[in-house]
Design a protein around this motif. Structure first.
Motif, PDB file in Angstrom:
ATOM      1  N   ARG A  35       0.811  -1.223   0.000  1.00  0.00           N
ATOM      2  CA  ARG A  35       0.000   0.000   0.000  1.00  0.00           C
ATOM      3  C   ARG A  35       0.844   1.272   0.000  1.00  0.00           C
ATOM      4  NH1 ARG A  35      -5.240  -1.483   1.394  1.00  0.00           N
ATOM      5  NH2 ARG A  35      -5.359  -3.606   2.174  1.00  0.00           N
ATOM      6  N   ASN A  36       1.994   1.212   0.607  1.00  0.00           N
ATOM      7  CA  ASN A  36       2.871   2.378   0.680  1.00  0.00           C
ATOM      8  C   ASN A  36       4.132   2.099  -0.120  1.00  0.00           C
ATOM      9  OD1 ASN A  36       1.207   3.848   2.546  1.00  0.00           O
ATOM     10  ND2 ASN A  36       1.880   2.411   4.113  1.00  0.00           N
ATOM     11  N   TYR A  37       4.378   2.894  -1.117  1.00  0.00           N
ATOM     12  CA  TYR A  37       5.550   2.713  -1.969  1.00  0.00           C
ATOM     13  C   TYR A  37       6.133   4.075  -2.288  1.00  0.00           C
ATOM     14  CZ  TYR A  37       1.977   3.644  -5.495  1.00  0.00           C
ATOM     15  OH  TYR A  37       0.963   4.209  -6.217  1.00  0.00           O
ATOM     16  N   ASP A  38       7.394   4.085  -2.666  1.00  0.00           N
ATOM     17  CA  ASP A  38       8.079   5.335  -2.980  1.00  0.00           C
ATOM     18  C   ASP A  38       7.559   5.887  -4.294  1.00  0.00           C
ATOM     19  OD1 ASP A  38       9.646   5.123  -0.704  1.00  0.00           O
ATOM     20  OD2 ASP A  38      11.242   4.042  -1.759  1.00  0.00           O
ATOM     21  N   ARG A  39       7.025   7.074  -4.221  1.00  0.00           N
ATOM     22  CA  ARG A  39       6.563   7.745  -5.427  1.00  0.00           C
ATOM     23  C   ARG A  39       7.682   8.667  -5.924  1.00  0.00           C
ATOM     24  NH1 ARG A  39       2.036   6.533  -2.386  1.00  0.00           N
ATOM     25  NH2 ARG A  39       0.212   5.990  -3.629  1.00  0.00           N
ATOM     26  N   VAL A  40       7.836   8.732  -7.216  1.00  0.00           N
ATOM     27  CA  VAL A  40       8.865   9.591  -7.802  1.00  0.00           C
ATOM     28  C   VAL A  40       8.433  11.046  -7.601  1.00  0.00           C
ATOM     29  CG1 VAL A  40      10.051  10.199  -9.935  1.00  0.00           C
ATOM     30  CG2 VAL A  40       9.417   7.817  -9.503  1.00  0.00           C
ATOM     31  N   PRO A  41       9.332  11.896  -7.106  1.00  0.00           N
ATOM     32  CA  PRO A  41       8.972  13.312  -6.915  1.00  0.00           C
ATOM     33  C   PRO A  41       8.516  13.957  -8.224  1.00  0.00           C
ATOM     34  CG  PRO A  41      11.033  12.812  -5.801  1.00  0.00           C
ATOM     35  CD  PRO A  41      10.675  11.600  -6.631  1.00  0.00           C
ATOM     36  N   ASP A  42       7.545  14.865  -8.120  1.00  0.00           N
ATOM     37  CA  ASP A  42       6.973  15.514  -9.298  1.00  0.00           C
ATOM     38  C   ASP A  42       8.029  16.171 -10.181  1.00  0.00           C
ATOM     39  OD1 ASP A  42       4.427  14.735  -8.557  1.00  0.00           O
ATOM     40  OD2 ASP A  42       3.956  16.636  -7.566  1.00  0.00           O
ATOM     41  N   GLY A  43       9.047  16.768  -9.579  1.00  0.00           N
ATOM     42  CA  GLY A  43      10.093  17.433 -10.364  1.00  0.00           C
ATOM     43  C   GLY A  43      10.853  16.473 -11.254  1.00  0.00           C
ATOM     44  N   ILE A  44      11.102  15.274 -10.758  1.00  0.00           N
ATOM     45  CA  ILE A  44      11.807  14.269 -11.567  1.00  0.00           C
ATOM     46  C   ILE A  44      10.910  13.783 -12.700  1.00  0.00           C
ATOM     47  CG2 ILE A  44      12.804  11.938 -11.559  1.00  0.00           C
ATOM     48  CD1 ILE A  44      13.885  12.574  -8.761  1.00  0.00           C
ATOM     49  N   VAL A  45       9.650  13.518 -12.389  1.00  0.00           N
ATOM     50  CA  VAL A  45       8.704  13.091 -13.432  1.00  0.00           C
ATOM     51  C   VAL A  45       8.641  14.155 -14.515  1.00  0.00           C
ATOM     52  CG1 VAL A  45       6.286  12.596 -13.958  1.00  0.00           C
ATOM     53  CG2 VAL A  45       7.329  11.648 -11.893  1.00  0.00           C
ATOM     54  N   GLU A  46       8.556  15.406 -14.114  1.00  0.00           N
ATOM     55  CA  GLU A  46       8.465  16.502 -15.088  1.00  0.00           C
ATOM     56  C   GLU A  46       9.720  16.576 -15.958  1.00  0.00           C
ATOM     57  OE1 GLU A  46       6.343  18.887 -17.180  1.00  0.00           O
ATOM     58  OE2 GLU A  46       5.526  17.937 -15.390  1.00  0.00           O
ATOM     59  N   SER A  47      10.902  16.318 -15.384  1.00  0.00           N
ATOM     60  CA  SER A  47      12.136  16.374 -16.172  1.00  0.00           C
ATOM     61  C   SER A  47      12.218  15.240 -17.190  1.00  0.00           C
ATOM     62  CB  SER A  47      13.363  16.367 -15.252  1.00  0.00           C
ATOM     63  OG  SER A  47      13.491  15.128 -14.602  1.00  0.00           O
ATOM     64  N   TYR A  48      11.535  14.137 -16.937  1.00  0.00           N
ATOM     65  CA  TYR A  48      11.528  13.001 -17.875  1.00  0.00           C
ATOM     66  C   TYR A  48      10.473  13.180 -18.972  1.00  0.00           C
ATOM     67  CZ  TYR A  48      14.660   9.836 -15.367  1.00  0.00           C
ATOM     68  OH  TYR A  48      15.749   9.247 -14.807  1.00  0.00           O
ATOM     69  N   ARG A  49       9.492  14.031 -18.736  1.00  0.00           N
ATOM     70  CA  ARG A  49       8.336  14.136 -19.631  1.00  0.00           C
ATOM     71  C   ARG A  49       8.708  14.363 -21.091  1.00  0.00           C
ATOM     72  NH1 ARG A  49       3.545  14.045 -17.976  1.00  0.00           N
ATOM     73  NH2 ARG A  49       4.004  14.769 -15.877  1.00  0.00           N
ATOM     74  N   GLY A  50       9.748  15.112 -21.370  1.00  0.00           N
ATOM     75  CA  GLY A  50      10.106  15.415 -22.753  1.00  0.00           C
ATOM     76  C   GLY A  50      11.071  14.425 -23.388  1.00  0.00           C
ATOM     77  N   LEU A  51      11.493  13.406 -22.638  1.00  0.00           N
ATOM     78  CA  LEU A  51      12.475  12.454 -23.170  1.00  0.00           C
ATOM     79  C   LEU A  51      11.806  11.290 -23.894  1.00  0.00           C
ATOM     80  CD1 LEU A  51      14.820  12.228 -20.046  1.00  0.00           C
ATOM     81  CD2 LEU A  51      15.134  13.621 -22.100  1.00  0.00           C
ATOM     82  N   ASP A  52      12.502  10.760 -24.883  1.00  0.00           N
ATOM     83  CA  ASP A  52      12.023   9.556 -25.559  1.00  0.00           C
ATOM     84  C   ASP A  52      12.304   8.342 -24.687  1.00  0.00           C
ATOM     85  OD1 ASP A  52      11.115  10.800 -27.893  1.00  0.00           O
ATOM     86  OD2 ASP A  52      13.131  10.816 -28.739  1.00  0.00           O
TER      87      ASP A  52
END
Length: 89
Positions: A6-23
């Protein structure tokens, strides 16, 4: 037997956002070529992209109990990745 985390490490929003434009190939290669999905898995429509923390589910064909549990646990912006063991119905 079921195993629900039920509890797992979520990737911080800033890291997710930095990956958004990558292939995906770039991310895969930067991750020591680990974690890519099979090439047979395709988007629902051409050009579709998704980026976020993955909540993974493994179940058997015809058993959607764990999928329902995952829907209860997943947070907005996260991605459900569901494995039903290669069933092709």
């Amino acid at each position: 037997m079921f195993h629900v985390i039920r509890n797992y490490d979520r990737v911080p929003d800033g890291i997710v956002e930095s990956y958004r434009g990558l292939d995906v190939a770039t991310v895969h290669e930067a991750n020591d070529k680990k974690g890519a999905m099979a090439a047979a898995i395709k988007p629902v429509y051409p050009g579709m992209r998704v980026c976020g923390t993955a909540l993974t589910v493994r179940s058997q064909a015809g058993d959607n109990l764990m999928l329902h549990k995952a829907i209860d646990i997943v947070a907005p912006g996260e991605v459900l990745v569901v494995d039903i063991g290669g069933w092709e119905g």
